[in-house]
Design a protein around this motif. Structure first.
Motif, short mmCIF file in Angstrom:
data_model
loop_
_atom_site.label_atom_id
_atom_site.label_comp_id
_atom_site.label_asym_id
_atom_site.label_seq_id
_atom_site.Cartn_x
_atom_site.Cartn_y
_atom_site.Cartn_z
N ASN A 46 71.06 30.00 67.44
CA ASN A 46 71.18 31.40 67.03
C ASN A 46 71.69 31.54 65.58
OD1 ASN A 46 70.84 34.14 67.70
ND2 ASN A 46 73.05 34.37 67.95
N ILE A 47 71.59 30.47 64.80
CA ILE A 47 72.03 30.50 63.41
C ILE A 47 70.80 30.48 62.50
CG2 ILE A 47 73.30 29.29 61.58
CD1 ILE A 47 75.18 30.22 63.73
N ASP A 81 69.21 39.70 53.87
CA ASP A 81 69.46 40.96 54.56
C ASP A 81 68.13 41.64 54.87
OD1 ASP A 81 71.21 43.10 55.56
OD2 ASP A 81 70.44 44.23 53.83
N HIS A 82 67.27 41.70 53.88
CA HIS A 82 65.94 42.29 54.06
C HIS A 82 65.14 41.53 55.12
CE1 HIS A 82 61.64 42.91 53.14
NE2 HIS A 82 62.04 44.16 53.02
N TYR A 83 65.16 40.23 55.07
CA TYR A 83 64.42 39.38 56.01
C TYR A 83 64.85 39.65 57.45
CZ TYR A 83 62.49 35.11 58.09
OH TYR A 83 61.79 34.22 58.88
N VAL A 84 66.15 39.69 57.69
CA VAL A 84 66.68 39.89 59.05
C VAL A 84 66.36 41.29 59.55
CG1 VAL A 84 68.82 40.06 60.39
CG2 VAL A 84 68.48 38.14 58.83
N ASP A 90 68.20 39.05 65.84
CA ASP A 90 69.56 39.08 66.36
C ASP A 90 70.12 37.66 66.20
OD1 ASP A 90 71.93 39.77 67.59
OD2 ASP A 90 71.12 39.58 69.62
N VAL A 91 70.58 37.36 65.00
CA VAL A 91 71.07 36.02 64.68
C VAL A 91 72.33 36.13 63.82
CG1 VAL A 91 68.80 34.89 64.75
CG2 VAL A 91 69.59 35.92 62.63
N SER A 92 73.06 35.04 63.77
CA SER A 92 74.14 34.90 62.79
C SER A 92 73.52 34.29 61.56
CB SER A 92 75.24 33.99 63.32
OG SER A 92 75.86 34.58 64.45
N VAL A 93 73.94 34.76 60.39
CA VAL A 93 73.37 34.26 59.13
C VAL A 93 74.40 33.39 58.41
CG1 VAL A 93 72.43 34.91 56.89
CG2 VAL A 93 71.86 36.26 58.92
N ARG A 94 73.90 32.30 57.88
CA ARG A 94 74.75 31.38 57.12
C ARG A 94 74.00 31.02 55.84
NH1 ARG A 94 75.18 26.23 60.36
NH2 ARG A 94 73.51 25.50 59.03
N PHE A 95 74.75 30.84 54.76
CA PHE A 95 74.16 30.44 53.48
C PHE A 95 74.57 29.01 53.18
CE2 PHE A 95 74.31 35.00 53.47
CZ PHE A 95 73.08 35.36 52.94
N ASP A 96 73.57 28.15 53.06
CA ASP A 96 73.80 26.73 52.82
C ASP A 96 73.20 26.30 51.49
OD1 ASP A 96 74.67 26.87 55.45
OD2 ASP A 96 73.16 25.51 56.24
N ILE A 97 73.70 25.18 51.01
CA ILE A 97 73.10 24.53 49.85
C ILE A 97 72.75 23.11 50.27
CG2 ILE A 97 73.47 23.66 47.50
CD1 ILE A 97 75.59 25.90 47.18
N ILE A 98 71.58 22.68 49.91
CA ILE A 98 71.25 21.27 50.04
C ILE A 98 71.15 20.74 48.62
CG2 ILE A 98 69.54 19.56 50.74
CD1 ILE A 98 69.07 21.14 53.23
N LYS A 113 77.24 23.47 54.35
CA LYS A 113 77.10 24.63 55.22
C LYS A 113 78.09 25.71 54.81
CE LYS A 113 75.58 21.75 59.03
NZ LYS A 113 75.91 21.22 60.37
N ASP A 114 77.70 26.97 54.99
CA ASP A 114 78.54 28.10 54.57
C ASP A 114 79.03 27.94 53.14
OD1 ASP A 114 78.55 29.92 56.73
OD2 ASP A 114 79.95 28.66 57.84
#
Length: 119
Positions: A46-47, A81-84, A90-98, A113-114
């Motif tokens: 759900n992420i 925000d627009h995408y969701v 209905d998901v939790s959103v996280r911003f990651d960097i690879i 992560k985060d």
């Protein structure tokens, strides 16, 4: 294609392979909204992870993740925000960097992560 574009493309593919290996489903690549581009949108359970991929040939000038600006973060947040909302997710959103250091077919991948919690 310019060599930095080739490096970026190679980095994004390495990131996708890494994420799939870790059990993520890739929902989008290079998702665009207004002036923003999200390199990878991936989901695990759900992420929903909005992932910025930064690839460099060395860390001589700093770590790849050090090149993300507050303006870029603001654009990424707006795009996700627009995408969701657009997809009624209905998901939790996280911003990651690879962050990837790629030099002569060797590479080092770091998954932060985060990542924007630290900016």
């Amino acid at each position: 294609m310019a060599s930095h574009n080739e490096l970026g493309t190679k980095g994004e593919q390495l990131a996708i392979d890494f994420l799939v290996h870790k059990g993520y489903t890739i929902r989008e690549k290079n998702y665009r909204y207004l002036k923003a581009e999200v390199d990878i949108i991936a989901q695990k359970k759900n992420i929903l992870a909005a992932i910025e991929v930064k690839t460099r040939s060395s860390d001589y000038f700093g770590n790849p993740q050090d090149f993300i600006t507050p303006k870029k973060i603001k654009l990424l947040v707006s795009a996700i925000d627009h995408y969701v909302v657009e997809r009624d997710l209905d998901v939790s959103v996280r911003f990651d960097i690879i962050a990837i250091i790629y030099d002569k077919n060797r590479h080092k991948i770091e998954h932060l992560k985060d990542a924007f919690l630290y900016f």
